[in-house]
Each structure stands twice: as C-alpha cells, then as structure tokens.
Enzyme design. Structure first.
Site, PDB file in Angstrom:
ATOM      1  N   ASP A  28       0.511  -1.164  -0.146  1.00 30.17           N
ATOM      2  CA  ASP A  28       0.358   0.141   0.105  1.00 30.17           C
ATOM      3  C   ASP A  28       1.276   1.619  -0.212  1.00 30.17           C
ATOM      4  OD1 ASP A  28      -2.426  -1.707   0.235  1.00 30.17           O
ATOM      5  OD2 ASP A  28      -2.715  -0.663   2.030  1.00 30.17           O
ATOM      6  N   SER A  63     -15.951   2.059   7.460  1.00 32.47           N
ATOM      7  CA  SER A  63     -17.561   2.351   7.501  1.00 32.47           C
ATOM      8  C   SER A  63     -17.895   2.857   8.332  1.00 32.47           C
ATOM      9  CB  SER A  63     -18.176   0.545   8.214  1.00 32.47           C
ATOM     10  OG  SER A  63     -17.266   0.471   9.076  1.00 32.47           O
ATOM     11  N   GLU A  72     -27.681  13.106   6.554  1.00 30.03           N
ATOM     12  CA  GLU A  72     -28.170  12.688   5.322  1.00 30.03           C
ATOM     13  C   GLU A  72     -28.358  11.675   5.091  1.00 30.03           C
ATOM     14  OE1 GLU A  72     -23.867  12.899   3.760  1.00 30.03           O
ATOM     15  OE2 GLU A  72     -24.630  11.797   2.840  1.00 30.03           O
ATOM     16  N   LYS A  95     -29.271   7.551   4.554  1.00 24.94           N
ATOM     17  CA  LYS A  95     -28.005   6.502   4.959  1.00 24.94           C
ATOM     18  C   LYS A  95     -28.440   5.213   3.786  1.00 24.94           C
ATOM     19  CE  LYS A  95     -24.882   3.404   7.496  1.00 24.94           C
ATOM     20  NZ  LYS A  95     -25.114   1.869   6.308  1.00 24.94           N
TER      21      LYS A  95
HETATM   22  S1  IVH Z   1     -20.344   8.045   4.444  1.00 27.49           S
HETATM   23  C1  IVH Z   1     -15.744   6.139   5.843  1.00 27.49           C
HETATM   24  N1  IVH Z   1     -22.721   8.486   3.155  1.00 27.49           N
HETATM   25  O1  IVH Z   1     -22.515   3.196   4.602  1.00 27.49           O
HETATM   26  C2  IVH Z   1     -17.339   6.278   6.120  1.00 27.49           C
HETATM   27  N2  IVH Z   1     -22.110   6.516   3.988  1.00 27.49           N
HETATM   28  O2  IVH Z   1     -22.925   1.422   7.263  1.00 27.49           O
HETATM   29  C3  IVH Z   1     -17.533   6.786   5.470  1.00 27.49           C
HETATM   30  N3  IVH Z   1     -23.754   4.473   3.518  1.00 27.49           N
HETATM   31  O3  IVH Z   1     -19.804   1.422   3.850  1.00 27.49           O
HETATM   32  C4  IVH Z   1     -18.865   6.458   4.842  1.00 27.49           C
HETATM   33  N4  IVH Z   1     -25.644   6.122   3.364  1.00 27.49           N
HETATM   34  O4  IVH Z   1     -21.697   1.777   1.791  1.00 27.49           O
HETATM   35  C5  IVH Z   1     -21.777   7.548   4.382  1.00 27.49           C
HETATM   36  N5  IVH Z   1     -24.704   8.977   2.794  1.00 27.49           N
HETATM   37  C6  IVH Z   1     -23.930   7.446   3.413  1.00 27.49           C
HETATM   38  C7  IVH Z   1     -23.670   6.455   2.904  1.00 27.49           C
HETATM   39  C8  IVH Z   1     -22.707   5.505   3.727  1.00 27.49           C
HETATM   40  C9  IVH Z   1     -24.861   4.509   2.917  1.00 27.49           C
HETATM   41  C10 IVH Z   1     -22.825   3.289   3.456  1.00 27.49           C
HETATM   42  C11 IVH Z   1     -21.195   2.764   3.198  1.00 27.49           C
HETATM   43  C12 IVH Z   1     -20.666   2.139   3.896  1.00 27.49           C
HETATM   44  C13 IVH Z   1     -22.075   2.329   5.357  1.00 27.49           C
HETATM   45  C14 IVH Z   1     -20.650   2.013   6.433  1.00 27.49           C
END
Ligand code: IVH
Length: 708
Positions: A52, A97, A131, A133
């Site tokens: 990496d 995550s 926002e 999820k």
């Molecule tokens: S921000 C550093 N914003 O939720 C991680 N994630 O449970 C930043 N997800 O892996 C993620 N909607 O796949 C973000 N508006 C949103 C989201 C979102 C769905 C998912 C994403 C992430 C997971 C975490």
C-alpha cells in the site's frame, strides 16, 4: 527481484521533476512485479501495508506531477487480470465503515466526543451534514482527467473486487465528468442501489421465468452488479448516489457539503435530502423527518448519517479502528416479528463462553429470514423466563445478531418448563464455571469451559478465528474446510495449517483426490497458505484470539512492541510476574487497560498457548507495521505527553503522533525519546529530567511535527 523496502525516501514535496520521473519508473516496475506475485501466483512477497505504501507514494508523486503519469502507471491498471471471476483492487484510500448510534443519547455522545477530541466547547459552533443512509452496496469509482477508469467494491475495506466492466454499463454512473474544477485524479465513493419498485418488478420477472428471487433491494443490487456477463448488469435498473471520496489529487472545496455540490456540478447523482445543521436538536429533527418519509422514498434507507462538515476538522479527527471519528450512522429502530422457539442450543465460543442460542421457526424480519437468535447467557434466559416452545418477539437491527426481546406469555404452551442452563460444556463435558472478578468478587454471568485446545468446540472456534478475514485470511480455508480438516485430524492447532502441504504428501488419500478437491484447488490452497507465512504483526496478534484483544488492541501492541520477538518476550515476562517492568510497561500503554493486560498475561501463562505461539513463529514471519509508510521526524520515536496542552487535546495529540509513526506511552522510561510537557506537568516531567530524556514544550513539539 526483491522489494526495495525501508530505504529512507525523499518526501514527495522535495522531489524534483527528474527524480520524480525516475521514481515513477521504478515504482511502476516494482508494483507490477508485486501485482503479479499477488494476483497471478497468490504468493505476495511483501506485507500488504508495504505494498500500500508503494502505491500511495506512486499516487502522491503522480498527484504532484500529473504530466509525468506513465502509460504503464500502476494507477491506470490494477493487478494482473485473473482467469475468471473478478480481479482484486487495492483501495488507495481504505473504504471504511461507520459506527452506529441507536438513540438520541448516542447522537449526543457522538457530538460530545467530537468536541472533546477537538477541544471545542459548547460556545464554538460545529457544522454537520445530515443525509439518508442508503441501504445499497458501496462502490469506489476512479476518474482520471474526468474519465471513468475503474470501479471497485468495498470488499474488506482494504481490497475490493474490480467491477469496472459492470459499472461501465450502468447508465446512472457518468463515464465522463463535466464542468470545471474536476481534479486530475478523483475517486468517488458512493452507494449503488435499486429502487424498491424496480426491485419488485425485477423479482416478479425473475419468478415468472423461474429464476432466483432476491431477498431485498440490496441483495438484488449486489447480485446485479456482480455478474460475469455484463449484459445482465446492463439490463438491471441500478442507480447511484455519490456521498464521499477516496484518493483525490486536489480537493476543490473545504466542506463535505460543498464537495457534494461540486459532485453534482460534475454530473454525479447526489442525494438532494442532504442538509447542513449545527446541533443535536437539528440532527434529531432531521432524523424524525427522514424516518417519517421513509416509506415514500424511492430508495431503501436504514438510518441517517451525520458528518462533521469542515474537511480540516475531519482531517484532525481522523479514524479509530475502521470508522471515522467525524461521522456516525443514526440507525432506524429495529424491525420485529414473532415466532416460536423450537429449541435452545448451547454454543461454545472461542474463549470457552457458553452462549445459548434460540433455534427459531424461520421468520422474515425486515426483509431477512431469521432462524437463530442469541439469548446471551443463563441470567438473561432466567430474567425473561424464556422457554422452549414459547412464542417470542424477535428483532433485528442493522448487522447485529437477531435478539429475543420478550415472551408472548398468552401463547405459552401449558406444560412448558423453565430452561435449565447446563453446568458442563456440551462439547467436552468439563464443568463450565462462572468466573469471579478479582477485585469486586462479582460473579460473571457467563459460564466458561476451561478446556482450551482440549475442548473440540473451542478448538474449532479458535481455528476459525485464526483464519478469519481480519486475521490470517487464507483463501480457500473458510469455516467449512476448517471443520473438515479438523474432523480428518489434519488440523488441530493453528500451526498445523503450515504443515498441511507437507503432511498431505504422506497421506494415503491426498487432498487433491478428496471429494470436492482437485489438483488445482489443492494447489491453490497450499499457495494461499504459503503466502501467509508473511503477515503483518497486528494481524498475527489478533489471530491468536486472546480475550479482550481485538483488532484495535492488536494494532496498538504491534505498534508499541515493533516486532514479534520483542512482543513475545515482553508478554512472557509480564505473564510470569505482575510486578515485572514488562507488566507495568504493558498496562502503561495508552489504549491497554488492566483487563486486556491480564487477559494477555493469562494467555501466555498457559503452556499450550505459549507452545502455539512458538510453533507459529517458526513458520510465520510477522512484519512490523507500515514501517515504510510514514516518514517523519518522529517516526519510531516513543513519546509521552504530560500536563495540560493548550493547542490540542491529549487525544488529538496522541492521534497525530501515532499517525506520524511515533509510539505514545503513558509512562517515562529510558526508552522514552521525548516528553512533551504542557502546563502543570508533574512527576513525569521530573522523571524525564532525572533520566535525561528530551523535554519539549508544546510549541517545540508542534514545530517538530510541522516538519513532517
Ligand atoms: S459515508 C468512512 N454516507 O454505510 C465511511 N456512507 O455503514 C464513510 N452508506 O460503507 C461512509 N449511505 O456503504 C456514508 N450517505 C452515506 C451513506 C453511507 C450509505 C454506507 C456505506 C458505508 C456504510 C457504513
């Protein structure tokens, strides 16, 4: 050719064009070499972290000299194309995550944590975004000079699958970004999803044609994306929302909100429901609002995400374990259903804990079929008076294990009897005891089998843990094969894995000739095992399955002790004598409490465990953590913070130091390189003076790390 490892390199800022071109050529060659070892031969020569670091450096140099990007640049190509399936893509910036909040209190705690970490009081406004999820699957889209070049799934966060061909046929994802200010390199992160009505129509069509129906829109989206035949993907109604980014050559905006607006300007779909807010009350109001509209939305959601808006603050906050400190997912309440308990099983875990599991009449809860639910422990069963034959309310929230909430007493069968928790281990028959806390004398609610590797159930669980995704992660050695090899007597303790190939040669029935195996699959498994003879030290420590030593603690230990031998020597001394400096040093480490320290000591006091560690080290070479990743004036140094810091909180100071490659310790010793003394520093400062350790003021410290 071997990897050019720890060679101290010039910082990217200081490279001139000629040196940069030369280095890009070398990196292209090195990375191609390691890609081939990794992808084609499943036999990497360097640790993932080192690989990496090479890629990161390549990206950093390219970001600074975009006109030097070579046609054979590693950034244009990922891995060597595999024969079938999907290639692997290492994410230049890990895909992490989110941690979860389940109620208003958790949300308040999140905001408090952010304030505390940054040292900002209530007077100081902090903007957040809120926002929906999206319940889909996360994807990383790489654009170079505005053109789509690659797409990868999240995978384990460090490495995902190359789904470029599939994403190329998704209409909702632009192949060319438009407008001004598109960075030369831009990795867009977002969610691919299927609208609920499209999902219903797809399932109806699948059913009519006798094809597989999907459990929920998320599974349908994932299944539609991961098709080897991209014409299938093209025919599926997949949609996309962009909400974040990975590697970017130059961020054009300074806030989360403005970045999303910029995305929109470049033609990427963004969620119009994103708002900018300032406090917990606003967050909760938005949450209620979005929850009340959930059923009408044209996408499935499972909560609301709050993010610190200011990107400079996000950067200061950084990450803990696998989640950013600057964001949280506020999940919707669990979904519930009622069903019958057909039986109660007792499972024996890796650490000997006896866990009761309700075997349920299968029931759909929030789109997923549930047939098991955890009952936690004997006390919990007694408290809720849960009995076999009872109708119970079960619930499922997000990714957590389904739980039994309560018993529907009206429906209790007449002859039911209270559940009697067994006093012996169902796997090995040993008496399973409830431990008492050494200090409080309070009895633990969990019964534990003391069998260790003498108990078959614990052995299987320990072996499974050993090969699990965040531990040794051996391709082809999943839970099923571990059980099969154990049953055949081929693997009994972790080190047996590394003699599997050798021992196979003397077997009457060779692995390649066994049912379900062949020359190729057996060869592949052996190669995957060989590949793991080199593994990062944190994974190695985590894989041992010591109680209270999760990934974060394992990483702390790996960073502090540096190499496997030093760690084992120190842990062995700590285990032998709790008055030893080895033990006091261990407890003094920031992030290691007495619970973890005692568990580690208990682990090393056990002769079987000590033997396993020794045998493993004869087979495996754990690699120090990211030694090449950080070049800074404090990398490898041991630092102690004491007194009150004015410009940043203690947590932030520690986090910054660790990100720059230093070890942070809680106590001063001869091994300490710097003591950073804030105001009112006391005994640690005195000790530093006695031991002649360098003492820095906060400003001197900041000046030192500013050179990084
Ligand atoms: S921000 C550093 N914003 O939720 C991680 N994630 O449970 C930043 N997800 O892996 C993620 N909607 O796949 C973000 N508006 C949103 C989201 C979102 C769905 C998912 C994403 C992430 C997971 C975490």
């Amino acid at each position: 050719m071997a990897a050019e490892k720890t060679k101290q390199v010039v910082s990217v800022e200081d490279l001139d064009k000629k040196a940069a071109a030369k280095e890009l050529a070398r990196l292209a060659e090195d990375i191609a070499y390691h890609d081939a070892r990794y992808h084609r031969e499943d036999a990497p020569e360097i640790a993932d972290a080192d690989y990496d670091a090479l890629r990161r450096r390549n990206d950093a140099i390219e970001a600074r000299f975009p006109d030097l990007v070579r046609s054979d640049s590693p950034s244009k190509r990922v891995g060597a194309a595999p024969a079938a399936g999907f290639g692997k893509v290492r994410h230049a910036v890990a895909m992490l995550s989110l941690s979860n909040a389940f109620d208003a209190e958790d949300v308040e705690d999140f905001v408090d944590r952010v304030r505390r970490f940054l040292g900002l009081d209530q007077e100081h406004p902090i903007a957040f975004t809120a926002e929906p999820k999206i319940d889909g699957l996360s994807i990383s889209l790489r654009y170079e000079a505005g053109a789509f070049v690659r797409a990868a799934t999240r995978g384990d966060g460090a490495e995902g699958e190359d789904v470029t061909a599939n994403v190329s046929v998704i209409k909702a994802i632009p192949k060319k970004l438009k407008g001004r200010g598109v960075p030369e390199l831009l990795e867009v992160r977002g969610e691919i999803y299927m609208a609920p009505n499209d999902f219903a129509a797809l399932n109806a069509a699948q059913e009519a044609s006798g094809d597989k129906v999907f459990a929920n829109p998320r599974n349908a989206a994932a299944g539609s994306l991961r098709q080897l035949d991209t014409t299938v993907t093209a025919a599926r109604p997949l949609k996309f929302f962009a909400y974040g980014w990975g590697a970017v050559s130059k961020l054009p905006k300074t806030s989360q909100f403005d970045m999303c607006q910029a995305f929109k300007g470049w033609g990427l779909p963004v969620n119009t429901d994103m708002v900018r807010i300032e406090n917990v009350a606003d967050m909760l109001a938005i949450y209620e609002d979005i929850a009340s509209r959930r059923a009408e939305l044209v996408y499935d959601i499972d909560g609301v995400v709050y993010k610190v808006d200011d990107l400079a603050l996000q950067d200061r906050l950084g990450f803990v374990s696998r989640s950013p400190r600057w964001a949280i997912a506020h999940k919707f309440a669990a979904e519930q259903a009622i069903t019958v308990i057909n039986d109660i099983d007792i499972q024996v875990g890796r650490t000997g804990a006896l866990t009761p599991v309700a075997k349920l009449q299968p029931v759909t809860v929030g789109g997923v079929v549930v047939s098991n639910a955890t009952l936690h422990n004997g006390d919990e069963i007694a408290r809720k008076d849960i009995r076999v034959g009872d109708w119970v309310v079960v619930q499922r929230a997000g990714d957590v294990i389904p739980q039994v909430v309560s018993v529907v007493l009206d429906k209790r069968p007449k002859k039911s009897k209270p559940f009697v928790f067994p006093e012996t281990c169902p796997a090995c028959g040993r008496v399973a005891e409830q431990e008492s806390d050494a200090e409080t004398g309070k009895q633990d609610v969990v019964r534990r089998c003391p069998g260790g590797f003498a108990c078959p159930a614990q052995t299987i669980e320990r072996l499974r843990h050993f090969v699990s995704r965040n531990a040794f992660d051996i391709d082809g050695l999943g839970e099923k094969n571990i059980q099969a090899f154990y049953d055949l007597g081929l693997i009994g303790v972790p080190q047996d894995i590394f003699s599997l190939e050798e021992n196979d040669k003397t077997q009457k029935l060779r692995l390649k000739d066994r049912e379900g195996w062949g020359v190729q699959s057996a060869g592949k498994l052996f190669a995957a095992i060989e590949a793991r003879r080199s593994i990062s030290l944190d994974r190695f420590i985590y894989a041992l399955g010591i109680r209270h030593v999760g990934e974060t603690t394992a990483r702390v230990l790996a960073r502090v002790y540096g190499d496997a031998e030093s760690w084992v020597v120190a842990m062995t001394s700590a285990a032998a004598d709790s008055d030893s400096t080895a033990y006091t040093d261990l407890v003094a480490i920031d992030g290691i409490g007495t619970t973890a320290a005692d568990a580690i000591a208990a682990f090393f006091s056990d002769a079987d465990n000590a033997k396993i560690v020794d045998a493993l080290l004869a087979n495996v070479t754990p690699q120090p953590l990211e030694s090449v990743a950080v070049e800074s004036p404090i990398s490898g140094k041991t630092v102690v913070f004491t007194g009150t810091l004015e410009k940043m909180t203690r947590s932030e100071a520690k986090d910054r130091a660790e990100r720059l490659g230093a070890k942070v310790s809680g106590s001063v010793s001869k091994k300490t390189d710097y003591v950073v003394a804030g105001s009112d520093a006391g005994s640690k400062l005195k000790k530093a003076e006695t031991l002649d350790v360098d003492v820095l003021s906060e400003d001197e410290w900041l000046a030192l790390i500013a050179r990084a």
